[in-house]
Design an enzyme around this catalytic site. Structure first.
Site, PDB file in Angstrom:
ATOM      1  N   LYS A   1       6.311  -3.502 -15.495  1.00 22.70           N
ATOM      2  CA  LYS A   1       5.408  -3.070 -16.570  1.00 22.70           C
ATOM      3  C   LYS A   1       6.294  -2.722 -17.756  1.00 22.70           C
ATOM      4  CE  LYS A   1       3.657  -0.126 -18.715  1.00 22.70           C
ATOM      5  NZ  LYS A   1       3.661   0.045 -20.226  1.00 22.70           N
TER       6      LYS A   1
ATOM      7  N   GLU B   1      14.023  16.392 -28.406  1.00 26.57           N
ATOM      8  CA  GLU B   1      14.504  15.029 -28.617  1.00 26.57           C
ATOM      9  C   GLU B   1      13.734  14.384 -29.766  1.00 26.57           C
ATOM     10  OE1 GLU B   1      15.884  11.308 -25.878  1.00 26.57           O
ATOM     11  OE2 GLU B   1      13.879  12.088 -25.496  1.00 26.57           O
TER      12      GLU B   1
ATOM     13  N   CYS C   1      18.929   7.082 -25.727  1.00 33.49           N
ATOM     14  CA  CYS C   1      18.862   8.325 -24.958  1.00 33.49           C
ATOM     15  C   CYS C   1      20.185   9.070 -24.967  1.00 33.49           C
ATOM     16  CB  CYS C   1      18.423   8.030 -23.531  1.00 33.49           C
ATOM     17  SG  CYS C   1      19.453   6.808 -22.691  1.00 33.49           S
TER      18      CYS C   1
ATOM     19  N   GLU D   1      15.314   7.827 -15.392  1.00 32.32           N
ATOM     20  CA  GLU D   1      16.323   7.958 -16.453  1.00 32.32           C
ATOM     21  C   GLU D   1      15.556   8.384 -17.699  1.00 32.32           C
ATOM     22  OE1 GLU D   1      18.267   7.914 -19.442  1.00 32.32           O
ATOM     23  OE2 GLU D   1      18.125   5.735 -19.463  1.00 32.32           O
TER      24      GLU D   1
END
Length: 505
Positions: free
Chosen positions: A191, A398, A300, A266
């Site tokens: 996906k 973030e 990230c 992750e």
């Protein structure tokens, strides 16, 4: 490599005319509902194409195709050497399609093409690496227990695995999961991120051309709340590997619990880059700028918190200001562009809102310039948040864009405490010519990965992943094939007549 405007126009025109469908059981097919959603360009916000919107019923079809391919097909039972021929063939085809893949990635994500060209090569290497790794490392252990037993282990594929992949550097990060999953004998339902479907669709074309058996690899495009949630909840899916933001990862873990799936997460990061006053100034500056402003800041492991020792802070900040003004903001299809548009309008608005928050929190904001001709795109100029403190929202949350918070420190103990005073723990960077201090600080910072006097250099052999809110599990190397995509089984073999209690005799 020179810019090829004719080829750029050809790719853009081709993509605008091509709807993307699902890929199930070896065939491209529309979603059961017939629904499509629009895929906008980050560069213009105009529609690139339409994408078939997969839902629960399409996930069901894909999972059943993958299950049949695993249970009845040859893939999981195939000799490793034969299976690796397919894996190597995929790598070769990626190399052949590298230029188109690079253009599609830039078109879809806004990443500068000078950076996406490297992604195709890295994606091909993901398949070649796991071909080598499986043949070298996917073996068990054997132990003698006196003269009575031999115990040995084997590693078996799990079955159907679900992969949910992100929109930042999507092709490379997708292959980072697909390669070990397929190489170890699993079948896959992918996906992809709904915001970046183009290279996932191209991967399906490549895998179809490579001749993998029907049902081994499947793609269901769609949204997380429908397609993604259905994949996570499906009882025939043995594992979910997810890369994305932390809140979604937490939801996936909760929803996986009912079927006791293995999960690999992750997730996000707010990584510190610490520069001591004895560091190599120019190299630390290069690393700080590259580590945050490459890939449009949408990575990230980006060093979004830069801690500068007070003795060099003023000089370093002046150098950062100059670099920010010199970063070339432009068309992602232009080979000289260094910073392109963010992935979509929603993310663009989110990142801009954090810059306003920074001003409210007392930061001085220094920004580069977006040329007027690019105002229709999702461009956030490279931004410095000066006079930041670690307790500010812009230093804790973030942002995932080209926004760097700059924080002053004085002592080693102070900067370690500040680096760790955040919910994330993915990566960190330490710059010092005192190697003892470098090791001390690297070992003290709470993160899954630390670099000393280096930028984010990737090595497929090492574990990749984080601590705290940055994830669970590790990708890369034998960690992927031995700890996630296979299940160990122990076989106990009696080679003598050992004692067996005789109950009831």
């Amino acid at each position: 490599m020179a810019q090829n405007t004719a080829e750029q126009a050809k790719v853009r025109e081709h993509t605008q005319q091509s709807d993307i469908t699902l890929f199930i059981n070896g065939e491209f097919t529309e979603a059961e509902s017939g629904a499509y959603y629009d895929n906008p360009s980050p560069f213009t916000n105009e529609k690139i194409n339409r994408v078939a919107e997969g839902r629960k019923e399409d996930i069901e079809k894909a999972v059943q195709a993958a299950k049949k391919a695993f249970k009845e097909g040859p893939w999981g039972k195939m000799k490793v050497s034969e299976r690796m021929k397919y894996i190597e063939r995929i790598a070769d085809l990626i190399d052949e399609e590298a230029e188109e893949l690079s253009y599609l990635e830039s078109l879809d994500t806004g990443l500068p093409i000078a950076q996406t060209r490297n992604m195709a090569a890295r994606a091909a290497e993901n398949f070649r690496f796991y071909s080598r790794m499986v043949q070298i490392k996917l073996h068990g252990e054997a132990y003698m227990q006196g003269s009575e037993f031999v115990n040995y282990t084997v590693y078996n594929p799990l079955g159907v695995v679900g992969l949910i992949t992100p929109w930042n550097a999507p092709f490379m990060l997708t292959t980072w999961k697909v390669a070990p999953a397929l190489a170890t004998g699993n079948t896959v339902v992918l996906k992809p991120a709904e915001l970046s479907p183009l290279t996932a669709n191209k991967l399906a074309e490549i895998i179809q051309k490579a001749g993998l058996p029907e049902g081994v690899f499947n793609i269901v495009h769609g949204f997380g709340e429908t397609a993604g949630a259905s994949l996570v909840a499906h009882p025939d899916v043995e594992a979910i590997s997810f890369t994305g933001e932390t809140v979604t990862g937490s939801v996936i873990i909760k929803n996986s619990a009912d079927t006791l799936k293995k999960t690999s997460m992750e997730l996000g990061g707010k990584s510190p880059l610490i520069v001591f006053d004895d560091a190599d100034f120019d190299r630390a500056l290069d690393a700080a700028v590259w580590g945050l402003f490459s890939f449009n800041g949408e990575r990230c492991t980006a060093n979004s918190r830069v801690f500068l020792h007070k003795n060099i802070k003023d000089k370093f900040v002046e150098a950062l200001k100059q670099r920010v003004q010199n970063i070339k903001v432009g068309d992602p299809m232009d080979s000289s562009t260094q910073l392109g548009p963010l992935i979509d309008k929603g993310h663009f608005e989110k990142v801009k809102s954090y810059i306003e928050i920074a001003k409210e929190e007392g930061c001085e904001v220094i920004q580069g310039t977006v040329p007027e001709e690019f105002k229709a795109g999702n461009y956030v100029p490279p931004s410095l948040l000066l006079n930041a403190t670690n307790d500010m929202r812009v230093a804790q949350e973030e942002i995932f864009g080209p926004v760097m918070a700059v924080i002053e420190f004085e002592t080693e103990e102070e900067v370690i405490a500040a680096a760790n005073d955040v919910k994330y723990g993915l990566a960190g960077y330490v710059w010092t010519n005192d190697i003892k201090r470098g090791h001390r600080v690297a070992q003290a910072v709470e993160a899954g990965m630390l670099w000393i006097n280096a930028q984010n250099v990737r090595d497929l052999r090492i574990p990749f992943g984080g601590t705290k809110a940055s994830g669970i599990g590790r990708e890369g190397g034998h960690y992927a094939i031995l700890e996630f995509y296979t299940e160990p089984k122990v076989i106990h073999v009696a080679i003598g007549d050992h004692h067996i209690p005789q109950f009831g005799k």
